[in-house]
Structures are given as structure tokens and as C-alpha cells.
Enzyme design. Structure first.
Site: not given
Ligand code: GAR
Length: 199
Positions: A12-13, A63, A89, A91, A105, A107
């Protein structure tokens, strides 16, 4: 030169970032790097006509080799910036050295609270009244890099994982594209070591 998004999940992001880059940003999202075959984000990229490259870590010796494969793909596409959007993951040094302070990123908490996985669940379990969203630079740690911007989200007594996730993601979809836009256009300052080396 352009932008790559790294994602592992539903995307979604990814979708709001790609969409905003076309409407508003001086650089476009032109590549999706995915580490999970079948992830929902791949369908979204296909729908938006954005090229995808799926690289699965277990197909590489270690990696460093995995990240070298990513790096040569990024170079092939002329990528300048990397946006992590649910890329689950850490980096490693290969990509950190190739893209110093050019990896961001999102979070789903107000860092430094609730680093790592399941941040929304952890906030609920802890019983905080406010959680939120953080955009930060990537360094070698887990969600430890310098913070670029944050927005709070109120946790209400009847919130469940589902309702709180919805609220957090709604805020993410606004904060992440806006923060990147502001960075790309100089409306918020770049990381100090980049400003120093270019100025
Ligand atoms: C998001 O809420 C993002 O903040 C989180 O994964 C989700 C992905 O959603 N990321 C983390 O937790 C990183 N530590 P999406 O696939 O719908 O964008």
C-alpha cells in the site's frame, strides 16, 4: 536518475509513493525490488506499469552476494534513491556504502519506541495512548537511523490490531510521500553529511 522502492508485502505504501512520484516529484519511482515471490506489491507494480525485479535471498551464497545482485540491478536502472516500504530485511554494508544517506524507511511507530517487527501490536500490548509513524534514514541498525519526520496516532481504548493498523497506515500514506517530496525539493534539509559534501 530515479527512485527504487524495496518491498516485501502488500504494497500500500509502494502504491501511494509511486503515484505521488508521477504527480508531484522531480524524480519518479521507476523500479520495484521485491524479496518475496507472490507478494501483493508485485500486482500493484504491474498495474502501474512499473518494472519489478524479484530477488530471493536464499538463492544467494550470503547477504553480500544477494546485495551485489540488487546493486547491479539498481545501477542498470540508474537508481539514485531507495525507499523501503515494508521491506522486512536489514540493509547490509554493500548497499549502505553504495547509497550513503540515500535510503529511507517508513516505520509504524514513534521511534525509538517499538523498533523491529510487529510495532503496532507491540504498541497495543504496551498500552501507549499515542503511537505513530516515523520516516528515517537507514543506517546499520534495526530502525535506528536519524529521524526525518514523525506523526502521532491516538490509540483509543477500543482499538484492535486491525483498527489501529488502519489508522497508522492512513497516516503513513500521507507522511511518507510528503516527506520524500520535501527532501527531493529542498523543503526539508538533506542529511548533514550529504549537504556538507555537496556544498
Ligand atoms: C507498513 O505499515 C510499514 O510501516 C511496515 O510494514 C507495513 C507495510 O505495509 N514496515 C515495518 O514494520 C518496517 N519495520 P504495505 O506493504 O501495505 O506498504
Amino acid at each position: 536518475m530515479s527512485i527504487a522502492i524495496f518491498a516485501s508485502g502488500s504494497g500500500s505504501n509502494f502504491e501511494v509513493l509511486a503515484d505521488q512520484s508521477r504527480r508531484q516529484w522531480p524524480k519518479e519511482v521507476s523500479l520495484l525490488i521485491c524479496d518475496r515471490p507472490g507478494a501483493g506489491v508485485l500486482e500493484r507494480a504491474e498495474r502501474l506499469g512499473i518494472p519489478t525485479v524479484t530477488l530471493v535471498p536464499k538463492n544467494y551464497e550470503n547477504k553480500a552476494k544477494y546485495e551485489e545482485a540488487i546493486l547491479s540491478t539498481l545501477q542498470e536502472y540508474g537508481i539514485e534513491w531507495i525507499l523501503l516500504a515494508g521491506y522486512m530485511r536489514l540493509i547490509g554494508p554493500t548497499l549502505l556504502q553504495a547509497y550513503p544517506w540515500r535510503i529511507l524507511n517508513i516505520h509504524p511507530s514513534l521511534l525509538p519506541a517499538f523498533q523491529g517487527k510487529d510495532a503496532i501490536q507491540k504498541a497495543l500490548e504496551y498500552g501507549v495512548r499515542w503511537t505513530g509513524v516515523t520516516v528515517h534514514w537507514i543506517d546499520e541498525g534495526v530502525d535506528t537511523g536519524p529521524i526525518v519526520d514523525q506523526k502521532p496516532v491516538l490509540v483509543e481504548p477500543d482499538d484492535t490490531l486491525e483498527t489501529l493498523t488502519k489508522k497508522v497506515q492512513f497516516v503513513e500514506h500521507n507522511l511518507y510521500p510528503n516527506t520524500v517530496y520535501k527532501l527531493l525539493t529542498g523543503r526539508i534539509p538533506d542529511h548533514p553529511s550529504v549537504s556538507r559534501s555537496s556544498g
